[in-house]
Design a protein around this motif. Sequence first.
Motif, PDB file in Angstrom:
ATOM      1  N   ALA A 218       0.858  -1.194   0.000  1.00  0.00           N
ATOM      2  CA  ALA A 218       0.000   0.000   0.000  1.00  0.00           C
ATOM      3  C   ALA A 218       0.885   1.231   0.000  1.00  0.00           C
ATOM      4  O   ALA A 218       1.887   1.283   0.729  1.00  0.00           O
ATOM      5  CB  ALA A 218      -0.921   0.005   1.204  1.00  0.00           C
ATOM      6  N   ASP A 219       0.519   2.205  -0.819  1.00  0.00           N
ATOM      7  CA  ASP A 219       1.247   3.477  -0.875  1.00  0.00           C
ATOM      8  C   ASP A 219       2.738   3.274  -1.136  1.00  0.00           C
ATOM      9  O   ASP A 219       3.600   3.938  -0.550  1.00  0.00           O
ATOM     10  CB  ASP A 219       1.049   4.276   0.418  1.00  0.00           C
ATOM     11  CG  ASP A 219      -0.427   4.583   0.658  1.00  0.00           C
ATOM     12  OD1 ASP A 219      -1.137   4.836  -0.343  1.00  0.00           O
ATOM     13  OD2 ASP A 219      -0.852   4.553   1.828  1.00  0.00           O
ATOM     14  N   GLY A 220       3.058   2.322  -1.982  1.00  0.00           N
ATOM     15  CA  GLY A 220       4.452   2.140  -2.403  1.00  0.00           C
ATOM     16  C   GLY A 220       5.321   1.326  -1.473  1.00  0.00           C
ATOM     17  O   GLY A 220       6.526   1.215  -1.695  1.00  0.00           O
ATOM     18  N   SER A 221       4.789   0.760  -0.402  1.00  0.00           N
ATOM     19  CA  SER A 221       5.627  -0.045   0.504  1.00  0.00           C
ATOM     20  C   SER A 221       4.855  -1.270   0.972  1.00  0.00           C
ATOM     21  O   SER A 221       3.625  -1.305   0.949  1.00  0.00           O
ATOM     22  CB  SER A 221       6.092   0.785   1.704  1.00  0.00           C
ATOM     23  OG  SER A 221       4.975   1.202   2.462  1.00  0.00           O
ATOM     24  N   ILE A 222       5.615  -2.284   1.432  1.00  0.00           N
ATOM     25  CA  ILE A 222       4.991  -3.515   1.903  1.00  0.00           C
ATOM     26  C   ILE A 222       4.402  -3.287   3.291  1.00  0.00           C
ATOM     27  O   ILE A 222       5.048  -2.705   4.163  1.00  0.00           O
ATOM     28  CB  ILE A 222       5.996  -4.683   1.905  1.00  0.00           C
ATOM     29  CG1 ILE A 222       5.290  -5.994   2.243  1.00  0.00           C
ATOM     30  CG2 ILE A 222       7.164  -4.421   2.837  1.00  0.00           C
ATOM     31  CD1 ILE A 222       6.134  -7.223   2.003  1.00  0.00           C
ATOM     32  N   LYS A 223       3.188  -3.750   3.487  1.00  0.00           N
ATOM     33  CA  LYS A 223       2.503  -3.562   4.764  1.00  0.00           C
ATOM     34  C   LYS A 223       2.323  -4.863   5.532  1.00  0.00           C
ATOM     35  O   LYS A 223       2.059  -4.837   6.736  1.00  0.00           O
ATOM     36  CB  LYS A 223       1.118  -2.925   4.526  1.00  0.00           C
ATOM     37  CG  LYS A 223       1.160  -1.560   3.855  1.00  0.00           C
ATOM     38  CD  LYS A 223       1.944  -0.561   4.683  1.00  0.00           C
ATOM     39  CE  LYS A 223       1.938   0.813   4.043  1.00  0.00           C
ATOM     40  NZ  LYS A 223       2.714   1.801   4.819  1.00  0.00           N
ATOM     41  N   GLY A 224       2.420  -5.981   4.855  1.00  0.00           N
ATOM     42  CA  GLY A 224       2.238  -7.237   5.572  1.00  0.00           C
ATOM     43  C   GLY A 224       2.670  -8.424   4.745  1.00  0.00           C
ATOM     44  O   GLY A 224       2.735  -8.379   3.513  1.00  0.00           O
ATOM     45  N   PHE A 225       3.004  -9.501   5.443  1.00  0.00           N
ATOM     46  CA  PHE A 225       3.411 -10.746   4.794  1.00  0.00           C
ATOM     47  C   PHE A 225       2.894 -11.913   5.632  1.00  0.00           C
ATOM     48  O   PHE A 225       2.916 -11.869   6.862  1.00  0.00           O
ATOM     49  CB  PHE A 225       4.941 -10.825   4.694  1.00  0.00           C
ATOM     50  CG  PHE A 225       5.451 -12.190   4.317  1.00  0.00           C
ATOM     51  CD1 PHE A 225       5.474 -12.597   3.005  1.00  0.00           C
ATOM     52  CD2 PHE A 225       5.881 -13.082   5.301  1.00  0.00           C
ATOM     53  CE1 PHE A 225       5.931 -13.865   2.660  1.00  0.00           C
ATOM     54  CE2 PHE A 225       6.337 -14.341   4.973  1.00  0.00           C
ATOM     55  CZ  PHE A 225       6.361 -14.738   3.643  1.00  0.00           C
ATOM     56  N   ILE A 226       2.412 -12.968   4.977  1.00  0.00           N
ATOM     57  CA  ILE A 226       1.920 -14.131   5.709  1.00  0.00           C
ATOM     58  C   ILE A 226       2.035 -15.370   4.832  1.00  0.00           C
ATOM     59  O   ILE A 226       1.906 -15.302   3.609  1.00  0.00           O
ATOM     60  CB  ILE A 226       0.456 -13.941   6.158  1.00  0.00           C
ATOM     61  CG1 ILE A 226       0.037 -15.057   7.120  1.00  0.00           C
ATOM     62  CG2 ILE A 226      -0.488 -13.877   4.955  1.00  0.00           C
ATOM     63  CD1 ILE A 226      -1.286 -14.819   7.802  1.00  0.00           C
TER      64      ILE A 226
END
Length: 388
Positions: A325-333
Motif C-alpha cells: 500500500a502506498d508504495g511499501s509492503i505492509k504485511g506478509f503471511i
Amino acid sequence: MNIDVSIKLDEESAMNPEKTEVASGWVEIEDCIKFPVRVRKYTDKEGALKMFVTYPQRRNGEKYEGIVYPHDAEVRNEIEEKVLNAVKKEAVKGIGLPPVESVRVSIVKQNKATPVALRGFATVKIAGMTINGITIKEGKQGLFIQMPQYKSGGEYRDTVYGTNKGIHALMKNKVLEAYDEVLKGEQKHQEEKKEQEQTEQQEKQTEQEAQKTEQQTENTEQEKLSEIKAVSGITHLVSNSYIDRFIQNFQEQDKQGMLEVFSEAEKEIANAAFTENSSAVRLQGAVMADDNRVIDVSFHNSWDPRQQIPSNDYLTQKIEARIYADGSIKGFITLVEKKSKSLKNAEKNYNEVLSLWKELTKQERIEIPREQHKPETRQKAVPVPGFR
C-alpha cells in the motif's frame, strides 16, 4: 639354626615385567652375622614365574665375587626358604583389604613451574574412617598421593598412614582413578562450554545475516509495488470490498478467510516458472489490486522430480501473500506450507499444494510455455507479480 629375616617388598617393581628385583632386606644368623640380600624374579622356559635370592658381591677386575654367601647347602636352602616365604607373606598382605567406600576429589589449577606440582585434594572413606587432606601431586615420575601431615621438630610427619604398602597402594589407586574421572569431566565440560559459545556465536552471526537479508528483502519489496503498478499486464482493478476483506482477515490472522477471498476475487495470474527440465512448477504468482493497494499471492516449490538423493534441507511447498500500500509492503503471511526431507513425501506435498493453488486460481492445468523449451529465443523478462 636361628635365622631372622627382614624383607621389604617393592610392589611396583614386582608388577613391572621389565624389572627383575622384587624385594630387598636383611638376614641375621645366630645373632652374630647380618648381611643384605635381594630377591629377583625370572620366567622359566615353561613361562612360570620364579624367584631367587642374591647375596652381596663386589667387582674384582672384570668379574664379580661374593662377599658373603652360604657354603653349606643346608644353610643356603634354609636362608632362601625363609627369605622367599617372607616375600610371599608381604605379597599377600594386600589380600582381604577393606574396600574404599568413597573418594571425593577437587582439582587445583597450578601454573607455577615447580619440581613437584600440586594437582588436587582428596577425601577417602575406608574402614569406617574418613581421611581428609590427602594431596595429589605430580613429580618427574608422574602422579602420586601424600597423606595428611603435621610438622614436628622441623620435619613433616604423616598424621595418618596405611599400615602396609597394600593399603597405601589401594588408596593411591582409588584416589588417582577418581582424579582422572574428575579431570575428564572438567575437560568435557570445557569442551561443551566452548562448543556452546561457538554455537551461540554462529547463531548470532546467522541472526545478523538474516536481519540483513530481511532488510534487503524489504527494500526489494518496496521497489516491487512500483514495478507491479507499471506492469501493463494488470488490465483491471478488483473491487475494494475484496481487498478490504482480505486485509481484515489478515489483521485477524484468519488464513482460511484470506484463501476464500482470494478464490472469489478476480485476479491477474502470471506465467508459471518451472524447474530446469520443466517437469514441475517452481513458482507462480497472482495479483489483486485496487487504486493504491496490491495483494500479491504466490505459489512456491523447492522440490525437483529429478532429485535422487534426499536433501539435508527441507523441501517446501507454500502459498504466501504480501500486502502493498502506498508504495511499501505492509504485511506478509504464509497461508499454506508443507515441508519434508523425504523425496516421496515432498512429491506428495507438491501435488496437494499445487492442486489447491490451481483451485484457488481456477486453473484446470498449468501449461508449460513454449519458451521453456527454447531458451535461446526468450525475450527479456518483464517484471510480473509473483516473481522474485
